[in-house]
Scaffold this motif. Structure first.
Motif, PDB file in Angstrom:
ATOM      1  N   HIS A  70      66.325  31.338  37.967  1.00  0.00           N
ATOM      2  CA  HIS A  70      67.086  30.114  38.101  1.00  0.00           C
ATOM      3  C   HIS A  70      66.705  29.496  37.084  1.00  0.00           C
ATOM      4  O   HIS A  70      67.630  28.626  37.131  1.00  0.00           O
ATOM      5  CB  HIS A  70      65.541  29.728  38.669  1.00  0.00           C
ATOM      6  CG  HIS A  70      65.926  27.840  39.822  1.00  0.00           C
ATOM      7  ND1 HIS A  70      65.504  27.126  39.150  1.00  0.00           N
ATOM      8  CD2 HIS A  70      66.547  27.531  40.328  1.00  0.00           C
ATOM      9  CE1 HIS A  70      65.594  26.193  39.670  1.00  0.00           C
ATOM     10  NE2 HIS A  70      66.736  26.491  40.362  1.00  0.00           N
ATOM     11  N   HIS A  97      70.302  28.214  34.909  1.00  0.00           N
ATOM     12  CA  HIS A  97      70.178  26.601  34.806  1.00  0.00           C
ATOM     13  C   HIS A  97      69.881  26.518  33.307  1.00  0.00           C
ATOM     14  O   HIS A  97      69.885  25.028  32.677  1.00  0.00           O
ATOM     15  CB  HIS A  97      68.983  25.615  34.802  1.00  0.00           C
ATOM     16  CG  HIS A  97      68.911  25.087  36.878  1.00  0.00           C
ATOM     17  ND1 HIS A  97      69.871  24.747  36.577  1.00  0.00           N
ATOM     18  CD2 HIS A  97      67.897  25.978  37.493  1.00  0.00           C
ATOM     19  CE1 HIS A  97      70.083  24.338  38.307  1.00  0.00           C
ATOM     20  NE2 HIS A  97      69.062  24.540  38.626  1.00  0.00           N
ATOM     21  N   HIS A 114      74.207  26.261  42.859  1.00  0.00           N
ATOM     22  CA  HIS A 114      73.429  25.651  42.640  1.00  0.00           C
ATOM     23  C   HIS A 114      73.544  24.427  41.833  1.00  0.00           C
ATOM     24  O   HIS A 114      73.912  23.598  41.948  1.00  0.00           O
ATOM     25  CB  HIS A 114      72.593  26.494  42.855  1.00  0.00           C
ATOM     26  CG  HIS A 114      71.383  25.960  42.530  1.00  0.00           C
ATOM     27  ND1 HIS A 114      70.220  25.872  43.460  1.00  0.00           N
ATOM     28  CD2 HIS A 114      70.636  25.836  41.062  1.00  0.00           C
ATOM     29  CE1 HIS A 114      69.138  25.270  43.482  1.00  0.00           C
ATOM     30  NE2 HIS A 114      69.122  25.131  41.600  1.00  0.00           N
ATOM     31  N   HIS A 149      73.534  20.589  43.134  1.00  0.00           N
ATOM     32  CA  HIS A 149      72.810  19.521  42.180  1.00  0.00           C
ATOM     33  C   HIS A 149      73.435  18.438  41.774  1.00  0.00           C
ATOM     34  O   HIS A 149      72.448  17.865  40.984  1.00  0.00           O
ATOM     35  CB  HIS A 149      72.369  21.034  40.459  1.00  0.00           C
ATOM     36  CG  HIS A 149      71.033  21.147  40.441  1.00  0.00           C
ATOM     37  ND1 HIS A 149      69.619  20.410  40.117  1.00  0.00           N
ATOM     38  CD2 HIS A 149      70.296  22.248  40.903  1.00  0.00           C
ATOM     39  CE1 HIS A 149      68.549  21.557  39.955  1.00  0.00           C
ATOM     40  NE2 HIS A 149      69.148  22.512  40.460  1.00  0.00           N
ATOM     41  N   HIS A 178      62.917  19.250  38.259  1.00  0.00           N
ATOM     42  CA  HIS A 178      63.817  20.448  38.054  1.00  0.00           C
ATOM     43  C   HIS A 178      64.930  19.646  38.304  1.00  0.00           C
ATOM     44  O   HIS A 178      65.432  19.542  37.001  1.00  0.00           O
ATOM     45  CB  HIS A 178      63.204  21.629  39.017  1.00  0.00           C
ATOM     46  CG  HIS A 178      64.506  21.856  39.257  1.00  0.00           C
ATOM     47  ND1 HIS A 178      65.028  23.256  37.806  1.00  0.00           N
ATOM     48  CD2 HIS A 178      65.581  22.901  39.739  1.00  0.00           C
ATOM     49  CE1 HIS A 178      66.470  23.500  38.630  1.00  0.00           C
ATOM     50  NE2 HIS A 178      66.439  23.678  39.382  1.00  0.00           N
TER      51      HIS A 178
END
Ligand SMILES: [Zn+2]
Length: 385
Positions: A108, A112, A143, A148, A328
């Motif tokens: 993750h 990112h 994702h 997001h 996040h």
């Protein structure tokens, strides 16, 4: 033509551009950027004051080595050391939990670009998903790009789309059997990882589509990584173990490990968005086509997301800071090690700007909140409101 630009910008896209007739409408955010600018100013001040690095944190490299050692030990013990089913079964659970830990912490952050300032390091960490049976290419779209930008927006966020299996958002159609989703979805989450491995990735790549969003099919290096990932995963999960063990034993371990990782990964991600405290904003149509949300991007992220168990260091370590999903979503390119400290900054700015900031005290109260949300969404519509 892809329905969204690729998620490389620091500020996520304010709109998704789609051209086909069954594509989701183009959605834009409203309002000024005062809130996010103030958040960034205070977060910059935090890093200047503490002298800490946003990425390449030594704790992350140590954590990565610990989790990989956990995974490799469980895998090698299953492969070479244990044969009794009463040891194999719990060890397969341990393997499944280690896979979830790799997803939360290593993949993750890498996916990112929050792991390192060196893009090859981020890419390497993101590739752990291919090793685990998923696809870092598809994850980047699903994702990073889709979820997001528009969390909890029906028709845009594919993470709240379970098809006919469940109703996670008030704007989704309710089917009669959804009244039982508070019970059966927890089990279904376990099968999502298996479906992901064996069906979804291949279907989405062949169709060039995630939900209603068109995506470009991988080419060149991306395609090679996708194929190589599937080959390596199949070899690790099935090919190599079948050289030493009967096929039904190998299948037994795969189903347990995939089921456990699926439940753990799904539940932790659901606790951030699919709970009673999170909002599900509805965009309104605008003249000239497309739709508009009533808030700016940063306010939307806070209102659709909920933190939990912020003082529980064990949970925070295991879920890779994903109990701080508000932080996040606002600062997804900052390593998760910093989220507990940043949460104080974010909560303070939210208070000053009158933006609702919600955090559940414990993991179990967050689980209960998700359960009640499932029950509420499963009720007949007139009772749910
Ligand atoms: Zn994320």
């Amino acid at each position: 033509m892809p329905c969204s630009s690729h998620p490389t910008a620091t500020v996520p896209r304010a709109s998704v551009t789609c051209t086909g007739t069954d594509e989701p409408p183009r959605v834009k955010f409203s309002g000024s950027d005062r809130f996010i600018l103030e958040l960034r100013r205070r977060v910059d001040a935090y890093f200047e004051r503490t002298g800490r690095r946003r990425r390449d944190c030594p704790q992350m490299y140590f954590k990565t080595a610990t989790i990989l050692a956990w995974f490799i030990s469980a895998y090698l013990l299953l492969l070479f050391a244990v044969t009794s089913w009463w040891i194999v079964a719990p060890l397969a659970v341990v393997l499944g939990v280690s896979i979830a830990a790799i997803g939360f912490n290593i993949q993750h952050d890498g996916g990112h670009k929050a792991y390192s300032d060196h893009q090859w390091v981020n890419k390497l960490m993101a590739l752990t998903l291919d090793l685990m049976g998923g696809s870092s290419y598809l994850w980047d779209w699903k994702h990073n790009s889709i979820h997001h930008t528009f969390p909890n927006v029906e028709g845009q966020d594919d993470d709240i789309n379970l098809g006919f299996f469940g109703r996670l958002s008030p704007r989704q159609r309710r089917l009669k059997f959804h009244r039982f989703q508070g019970i059966y979805l927890w089990l279904l989450y376990g099968f999502l990882a298996i479906k992901w491995h064996l069906i979804d990735d291949f279907y989405q790549i062949s169709m060039g589509r995630i939900g209603k969003h068109k995506i470009p099919r991988p080419k060149g290096k991306d395609l090679a990584v996708f194929i190589a990932g599937k080959v390596v995963f199949s070899s690790l999960a099935f090919g190599i173990p079948m050289l030493l063990h009967p096929w039904y034993g190998v299948l037994f371990v795969y189903v347990i490990a995939a089921f456990v990782s699926g439940v753990v990964l799904s539940v932790v991600f659901q606790l951030a968005h699919c709970v009673g405290e999170a909002e599900f904003p509805v965009p309104v149509p605008v003249a000239g086509g497309g739709e508009r949300l009533q808030t700016d991007w940063a306010v939307h992220q806070v209102q659709t997301t909920v933190d939990f168990a912020r003082r529980n260091r064990v949970i925070c370590w295991f879920v890779g800071g994903l109990n701080f999903q508000i932080e996040h979503h606002l600062f997804h390119k900052i390593c998760h090690i910093h989220y507990p400290a940043l949460s104080k900054v974010v909560e303070e700015v939210c208070r000053e700007f009158g933006v609702r900031y919600h955090a559940r005290n414990s993991f179990f109260s967050a689980v209960a909140s998700h359960f009640y949300w499932l029950v509420r969404m499963g009720r007949p519509v007139e009772l749910a409101n």
